[in-house]
Design a protein around this motif. Sequence first.
Motif, PDB file in Angstrom:
ATOM      1  N   ARG A   1       0.683  -0.983  -0.418  1.00 10.30           N
ATOM      2  CA  ARG A   1       0.161   0.238   0.311  1.00 10.30           C
ATOM      3  C   ARG A   1       0.900   1.163   0.271  1.00 10.30           C
ATOM      4  O   ARG A   1       0.370   2.398  -0.041  1.00 10.30           O
ATOM      5  CB  ARG A   1      -1.304  -0.043   0.972  1.00 10.30           C
ATOM      6  CG  ARG A   1      -1.703  -1.233   1.419  1.00 10.30           C
ATOM      7  CD  ARG A   1      -3.050  -1.268   2.756  1.00 10.30           C
ATOM      8  NE  ARG A   1      -3.341  -1.863   2.963  1.00 10.30           N
ATOM      9  CZ  ARG A   1      -4.144  -2.645   4.525  1.00 10.30           C
ATOM     10  NH1 ARG A   1      -4.144  -1.119   4.694  1.00 10.30           N
ATOM     11  NH2 ARG A   1      -4.544  -3.528   4.177  1.00 10.30           N
TER      12      ARG A   1
ATOM     13  N   MET B   1       2.075   2.656   2.455  1.00  8.89           N
ATOM     14  CA  MET B   1       2.122   2.944   3.851  1.00  8.89           C
ATOM     15  C   MET B   1       2.241   2.103   5.189  1.00  8.89           C
ATOM     16  O   MET B   1       2.704   1.476   4.473  1.00  8.89           O
ATOM     17  CB  MET B   1       0.170   3.625   3.688  1.00  8.89           C
ATOM     18  CG  MET B   1      -0.337   4.054   2.904  1.00  8.89           C
ATOM     19  SD  MET B   1      -2.235   3.778   3.115  1.00  8.89           S
ATOM     20  CE  MET B   1      -2.671   4.336   4.405  1.00  8.89           C
ATOM     21  N   ASP B   2       2.181   3.012   6.002  1.00 16.55           N
ATOM     22  CA  ASP B   2       3.010   2.373   7.510  1.00 16.55           C
ATOM     23  C   ASP B   2       1.551   2.173   8.067  1.00 16.55           C
ATOM     24  O   ASP B   2       1.282   2.289   9.242  1.00 16.55           O
ATOM     25  CB  ASP B   2       3.657   3.149   8.114  1.00 16.55           C
ATOM     26  CG  ASP B   2       4.658   2.591  10.038  1.00 16.55           C
ATOM     27  OD1 ASP B   2       4.612   1.710   9.663  1.00 16.55           O
ATOM     28  OD2 ASP B   2       4.760   2.776  10.279  1.00 16.55           O
ATOM     29  N   TYR B   3       0.630   1.162   7.553  1.00 17.12           N
ATOM     30  CA  TYR B   3      -0.816   0.707   8.210  1.00 17.12           C
ATOM     31  C   TYR B   3      -1.077   0.536   9.026  1.00 17.12           C
ATOM     32  O   TYR B   3      -1.459  -0.264   9.726  1.00 17.12           O
ATOM     33  CB  TYR B   3      -1.432   0.385   7.165  1.00 17.12           C
ATOM     34  CG  TYR B   3      -1.315  -0.836   6.508  1.00 17.12           C
ATOM     35  CD1 TYR B   3      -1.874  -2.158   6.783  1.00 17.12           C
ATOM     36  CD2 TYR B   3       0.105  -0.839   5.092  1.00 17.12           C
ATOM     37  CE1 TYR B   3      -0.874  -3.491   6.380  1.00 17.12           C
ATOM     38  CE2 TYR B   3       0.219  -2.378   4.630  1.00 17.12           C
ATOM     39  CZ  TYR B   3      -0.279  -3.871   4.937  1.00 17.12           C
ATOM     40  OH  TYR B   3      -0.014  -3.876   4.132  1.00 17.12           O
ATOM     41  N   LYS B   4       0.592  -0.531   9.707  1.00 17.17           N
ATOM     42  CA  LYS B   4       0.361  -1.524  11.265  1.00 17.17           C
ATOM     43  C   LYS B   4       1.161  -0.210  11.989  1.00 17.17           C
ATOM     44  O   LYS B   4       1.452  -1.156  12.908  1.00 17.17           O
ATOM     45  CB  LYS B   4       1.396  -2.762  10.858  1.00 17.17           C
ATOM     46  CG  LYS B   4      -0.041  -4.042   9.946  1.00 17.17           C
ATOM     47  CD  LYS B   4       0.450  -4.897   9.368  1.00 17.17           C
ATOM     48  CE  LYS B   4      -0.309  -5.486   9.039  1.00 17.17           C
ATOM     49  NZ  LYS B   4      -0.277  -7.715   8.763  1.00 17.17           N
ATOM     50  N   SER B   5       1.684  -0.015  11.733  1.00 13.04           N
ATOM     51  CA  SER B   5       2.800   1.447  12.925  1.00 13.04           C
ATOM     52  C   SER B   5       4.143   0.977  13.416  1.00 13.04           C
ATOM     53  O   SER B   5       4.287   0.498  14.038  1.00 13.04           O
ATOM     54  CB  SER B   5       1.677   1.637  14.449  1.00 13.04           C
ATOM     55  OG  SER B   5       0.756   2.321  14.020  1.00 13.04           O
TER      56      SER B   5
END
Length: 623
Positions: A513, A515-519
């Motif tokens: 994605r 993105m750092d969607y899982k932090s």
Amino acid sequence: MIVDSGTRKERHMNNLKQMKVYRGNPLIMGATVIGDSINFAITAKAGSKCEVILYKKGEEQESFRIPFENAQVIGNVYAMIVSGFDYKEYDYNFCINGKVAVDKYAKALVGKKQWGTDSANIKASIVADNFQWEADAPLCVPFEDTILYRLHVRGFTKHSSSKVRHKGTYLGIVDKIPYLKELGITMIELMPAYEFHEIKTEQVTSMRGQFQIEDSKLNYWGYTDGYTFAPKASYAFSSKTGGEVEEFKYMVRELHKNGIELSMEFYFTQGTNPKEILDCLHYWVMEYHIDGVHVNCEEAVMRMIQTDDLLSATKIFTYSFALDTDFYHCSSSARNLANFNDDFMIAARRFIKGDEDMLNTISYKVKANPPGAAVVNYMANHNTFTLYDSVSYDRKYNELNGENNKDGAVYNYSWNCGAEGATRKRKVMDVRKKQIKNALCLVFLSQGIPMIYAGDEMCNSQKGNNNPYCLDNEISWTNWNMTAMAKEILEFTKSLIRFRKEHKVLHLKDETRQMDYKSYGLPDLSYHGTKAWYADFSHFNRHFSMMYCGKYAMDVTGNDEQDMYIAYNMYWEEQKFGVPSARNKRKWRVAFSTSHEQAEKEIGRTLTVPGRSVTVLISEEKL
């Protein structure tokens, strides 16, 4: 009423007396063994006079005929069950209004053993499933873990250099299983390996209009009409009638034992009944345990195939799937559809030869892994330059095809690296070797399904012919004689496949994605340029880099992978890349490069990448 031919009446009298005929099952087409009986079914216009012709095996003259009665007709389907005779002693054909017709659903054919000829005396053979599968079951390798290898059954081992006993046959593929395993292949795909007509004198057009054969040349590839239920007899080593059935099954079973799946390509001419197509695919999946099918049909037929519940666990390849929500559904939790076209190849070839304005396109292609249908990535196929020829020829040389070099693709997106065709110039050969490695990196470091066309891993050449559809000779056969360069490319390919398998981050189940969607502190995928975190995709640039966060590829134990940084420089001079800091106070290390000029071992904030090369970094703990 059973009608004797009149010439062997006494010989077959006992068969006639014992034989019984009943109304058959119209849903099972062709000749199907059911216990001790045979279900015969054929389609013809209502009111036609239809008969089953039986021939004693090994004899050309018919033994007797069995007519279909009115009670055995439903719509346009004529079906009967015949019992009380030894079907193993007979072959058959149908007769419709006085004209002999070979069964389209024939499971095996008599008279097709000799390669390169079309016999006028073809008969269908009745086949029973007596093969010992030994608990064989589908391997169900997910797309993200698949390494695909595409080949022509005859051409793969026909060359004298193949050093196998069973040249040009299904058993020849079995002989090469150790090679395929060592290479790292998880699935092979066969070009048409059923009973197609090798010699065709009339024009035939595919359902998508992609192929046309207009004269009587040999059709080596198999993209013409034929009998799609019967494995090709001339591809079998056995001289025994029907031996191709057992050999094909043996090949599949042995491949499965060694962790290799099998997919098969099917070609259906325009106007083929959709039911016949679906019946054919069902038959091969159920009877031959194949793991995938490659079919290019018109959109409505492909919708039918992709939504078929019986095929929901079978890998299905086509040019491009329609995945709108009104029609698409998947009955299996696993993804089983894949787009198989030249889009990646064209973009990658243009990128590695240095075309401008390619960064937006190639940066998308290397990450493409859509949820609805996977993508197959390759640098060469049967109807293109081979990988080696794509870096050795600027134009095609198809004169041997007999069409004045007018056939085959005009645009090949190739570059000869400074000399056309064969050369001994060291500088030219060094560039070609590096370009082949660059191409292989694009295939195996991208998220899609990597595919090798047989021989590309060892510099196989077709001498600049990009369309050898009618050539059954050393031009189209895979050449196993390896030069020093070919051996180096083969070892490089093996190492690339191992590297891909060892790093899950290169073949994720889901598309990234950015993105750092899982932090985790880093996006799953990020792009970079001369400056870290600042990718510059300007039309004049020919270099970019990408970084994968290993945390997004945790293994089953919960341990995250190493981060990975891949720098692509297709400019002809060295370029500097900005390198982000490694996560968790780790340091970057050069895993490999396609250039021997890559001197940096420990990496700081910048990385210098030589011209026309790829460099891969991985993060590791500081000592």
